[in-house]
Design a protein around this motif. Structure first.
Motif, PDB file in Angstrom:
ATOM      1  N   VAL A  36       1.722 -11.572  -7.594  1.00  0.00           N
ATOM      2  CA  VAL A  36       1.316 -11.470  -9.003  1.00  0.00           C
ATOM      3  C   VAL A  36       0.370 -10.295  -9.259  1.00  0.00           C
ATOM      4  CG1 VAL A  36       0.113 -12.651 -10.883  1.00  0.00           C
ATOM      5  CG2 VAL A  36       1.613 -13.940  -9.352  1.00  0.00           C
ATOM      6  N   LEU A  37      -0.723 -10.225  -8.516  1.00  0.00           N
ATOM      7  CA  LEU A  37      -1.789  -9.272  -8.846  1.00  0.00           C
ATOM      8  C   LEU A  37      -1.378  -7.804  -8.748  1.00  0.00           C
ATOM      9  CD1 LEU A  37      -4.942 -11.046  -7.329  1.00  0.00           C
ATOM     10  CD2 LEU A  37      -4.078 -11.078  -9.673  1.00  0.00           C
ATOM     11  N   PRO A  38      -0.655  -7.349  -7.694  1.00  0.00           N
ATOM     12  CA  PRO A  38      -0.255  -5.942  -7.674  1.00  0.00           C
ATOM     13  C   PRO A  38       0.653  -5.561  -8.839  1.00  0.00           C
ATOM     14  CG  PRO A  38      -0.100  -6.866  -5.483  1.00  0.00           C
ATOM     15  CD  PRO A  38      -0.349  -8.002  -6.417  1.00  0.00           C
ATOM     16  N   GLY A  96      -4.830  -4.519  -7.661  1.00  0.00           N
ATOM     17  CA  GLY A  96      -4.361  -5.894  -7.510  1.00  0.00           C
ATOM     18  C   GLY A  96      -4.159  -6.274  -6.057  1.00  0.00           C
ATOM     19  N   LEU A  97      -3.689  -5.316  -5.250  1.00  0.00           N
ATOM     20  CA  LEU A  97      -3.557  -5.572  -3.810  1.00  0.00           C
ATOM     21  C   LEU A  97      -4.917  -5.859  -3.191  1.00  0.00           C
ATOM     22  CD1 LEU A  97      -2.126  -5.519  -1.040  1.00  0.00           C
ATOM     23  CD2 LEU A  97      -2.368  -3.015  -1.073  1.00  0.00           C
ATOM     24  N   LEU A 132      -2.535 -15.999   0.203  1.00  0.00           N
ATOM     25  CA  LEU A 132      -2.278 -14.569   0.047  1.00  0.00           C
ATOM     26  C   LEU A 132      -0.962 -14.255  -0.650  1.00  0.00           C
ATOM     27  CD1 LEU A 132      -3.110 -11.619   0.647  1.00  0.00           C
ATOM     28  CD2 LEU A 132      -1.856 -11.826   2.800  1.00  0.00           C
ATOM     29  N   PHE A 133       0.132 -14.860  -0.223  1.00  0.00           N
ATOM     30  CA  PHE A 133       1.442 -14.434  -0.718  1.00  0.00           C
ATOM     31  C   PHE A 133       1.633 -14.669  -2.223  1.00  0.00           C
ATOM     32  CE2 PHE A 133       2.441 -14.335   3.814  1.00  0.00           C
ATOM     33  CZ  PHE A 133       3.126 -13.128   3.880  1.00  0.00           C
ATOM     34  N   PRO A 134       1.181 -15.813  -2.788  1.00  0.00           N
ATOM     35  CA  PRO A 134       1.272 -15.924  -4.248  1.00  0.00           C
ATOM     36  C   PRO A 134       0.434 -14.862  -4.971  1.00  0.00           C
ATOM     37  CG  PRO A 134       0.966 -18.087  -3.274  1.00  0.00           C
ATOM     38  CD  PRO A 134       0.766 -17.089  -2.171  1.00  0.00           C
ATOM     39  N   ALA A 191       0.833  -1.204   0.000  1.00  0.00           N
ATOM     40  CA  ALA A 191       0.000   0.000   0.000  1.00  0.00           C
ATOM     41  C   ALA A 191       0.866   1.252   0.000  1.00  0.00           C
ATOM     42  CB  ALA A 191      -0.923  -0.011   1.219  1.00  0.00           C
ATOM     43  N   GLY A 192       1.972   1.221   0.754  1.00  0.00           N
ATOM     44  CA  GLY A 192       2.882   2.357   0.775  1.00  0.00           C
ATOM     45  C   GLY A 192       3.582   2.574  -0.550  1.00  0.00           C
TER      46      GLY A 192
END
Length: 472
Positions: free
Chosen positions: A417-419, A426-427, A411-413, A274-275
């Motif tokens: 990828v998505l962000p 994506g987040l 969550l971690f995979p 997010a940051g």
């Protein structure tokens, strides 16, 4: 006069005495244990929320600083929760089997281990504070570091309080745990504005208020055990060989510890992402959403903790029918609480975020994040029911598989990828999908577990062990 004094003392002892975990009135027992635990953790959530509101009056950077420190505190508390869950489960089984000496030994050794670990963690944090503030921007790192150095003093106190809370609930005294938490958090809420604004201590005042309120809570627990108001007898003169009992406690509590560690790492990763896209505003906005998520999660966890003592006791006695009935009730109650809260958070997302800040940019980010995190929260009650059942049954691998799903291997995979493909959206999608997939996995596990319990209950109506003589 002496008769009146003795009668008054007897009445006070009965009010503070643990519940009868073998009571045939199962739903009433679930409410008497679950509601105080739920209320106690709800007060905890309210306390942290009010803390954030006070901190928000100082500025958005201070909110971001606390959120940066939060994963560090969660890393340490994860071990306290693991020991707490492990000892509560083992103590519940021991009491169900009628073995109070083993229950008392387990409790005493686990409390000592938790305090020692807390003290070692505090020393490590004081020695290496800057290395632990993952994701801190240059603007908030000094604030976060000062807060962390003071709050480190409270870590041994936190470990002791967590374990004592679990022990009170495990022996069927969720009411005492509730009132102790109420006293602790009410004092903390009163001290917060005095320390922050009255003495002008800012974030350091928040940390000092926490330490003072924890000392009061531990004093209450000290009086409870010194007067032997409960079933468990804490001792400090146990032989060194009794440390072997920690193996069973740690085995049962390991899934909770690993789940909490994964959650701490996930929060740090989400705040860092997010940051990356929105700076301090992004950290504050996502942090607000995660804080509100904790407000809803803690009551559900509280109900589950109350039910854990029932399930562990029944499993220790071999009463499969009672386990089955308790699991059904727990799944209905936790799903109802989680569903109502999740829907309310989605409907009033922006209004809820406005309690923490009036910055338009932070409000916009928080509103989106609240919807992404609370929509799949409708299934959180099912997840908690499955975890409590697996812990009571002594199935740590199954509990670990469910516990690590949301903030671990789902969550971690997705975060990796998505962000990269969709940026901040994506987040949000990663947060949503990880929770939704965990909910679906939990529904599958619950359906399978209920089927297995029904079959075992029908095929093997085992003779119950006699009611332990020390139960009220």
């Amino acid at each position: 006069m002496n008769d009146m004094s003795e009668m008054s003392g007897s009445l006070r002892k009965r009010r503070l005495a643990p519940e009868d975990l073998a009571s045939p009135q199962l739903f009433r027992l679930l409410l008497r244990l679950g509601l105080p635990a739920m209320f106690g953790l709800s007060i905890n959530a309210a306390h942290h929320t009010i803390n954030m509101i006070f901190v928000g009056m100082i500025g958005e950077d201070q909110i971001a600083a606390i959120m940066i420190v939060l994963p560090v505190l969660m890393l340490v508390a994860a071990f306290g929760e693991g020991i707490g869950v492990g000892v509560a489960t083992e103590v519940g089984r021991a009491l169900g089997a009628g073995n109070r000496p083993r229950a008392s030994t387990l409790a005493s050794v686990s409390l000592a281990a938790g305090i020692v670990f807390g003290a070692a963690s505090a020393v490590a944090i004081v020695a290496f504070p800057s290395a632990l503030l993952f994701g801190a921007t240059p603007a908030i790192e000094p604030l976060a570091q000062h807060y962390l150095l003071i709050i480190a003093v409270s870590i041994p106190l936190t470990m002791a309080q967590i374990i004592l809370d679990f022990l009170a609930i495990a022996e069927g005294n969720a009411r005492f745990s509730m009132w102790t938490l109420v006293a602790c958090f009410a004092l903390n809420i009163i001290l917060d504005p005095i320390m922050i604004f009255g003495f002008g201590l800012g974030l350091q005042g928040v940390a000092m208020a926490t330490i003072l309120s924890q000392l009061v809570a531990l004093s209450i627990y000290g009086a409870y055990h010194a007067r032997r108001l409960g079933t468990i007898r804490l001792t400090f003169g146990w032989p060194f060989g009794d440390l072997r009992h920690l193996k069973a406690v740690l085995a049962v509590g390991a899934p909770t510890t690993l789940t909490s560690l994964a959650t701490a790492g996930a929060i740090a990763a989400m705040l860092s992402a997010a940051g990356t896209y929105h700076g301090e505003d992004g950290i504050a906005g996502v942090g607000i959403a995660l804080r509100l998520l904790a407000v809803g999660a803690l009551p559900v966890i509280g109900i589950s903790l109350g039910a854990q003592s029932i399930l562990s006791f029944a499993w220790g006695r071999g009463d499969i029918s009672r386990v089955l009935a308790a699991v059904r009730m727990l799944s209905v109650v936790t799903s109802a609480v989680g569903g109502v809260y999740g829907l309310a958070a989605i409907i009033f997302s922006v209004r809820l975020a406005a309690f923490f800040t009036d910055e338009a940019s932070v409000l916009a980010i928080a509103g989106q994040a609240i919807i992404a995190t609370h929509l799949p929260f409708l299934l959180f009650g099912v997840r908690q029911t499955v975890l409590i059942l697996f812990q009571a049954q002594g199935r740590p691998k199954a509990a670990l598989a469910v516990g690590l799903a949301q903030n671990g291997y789902f969550l971690f995979p997705l975060l990796a990828v998505l962000p990269l493909l969709f940026g901040f959206s994506g987040l949000l999608w990663a947060m949503f999908l990880a929770s939704a997939l965990t909910g679906l996995l939990s529904c599958f596990c619950l359906a399978r577990s209920l089927g297995a319990l029904r079959q075992r209950s029908a095929n093997d109506p085992t003779a119950l062990r006699p009611h332990p003589s020390f139960c009220p």
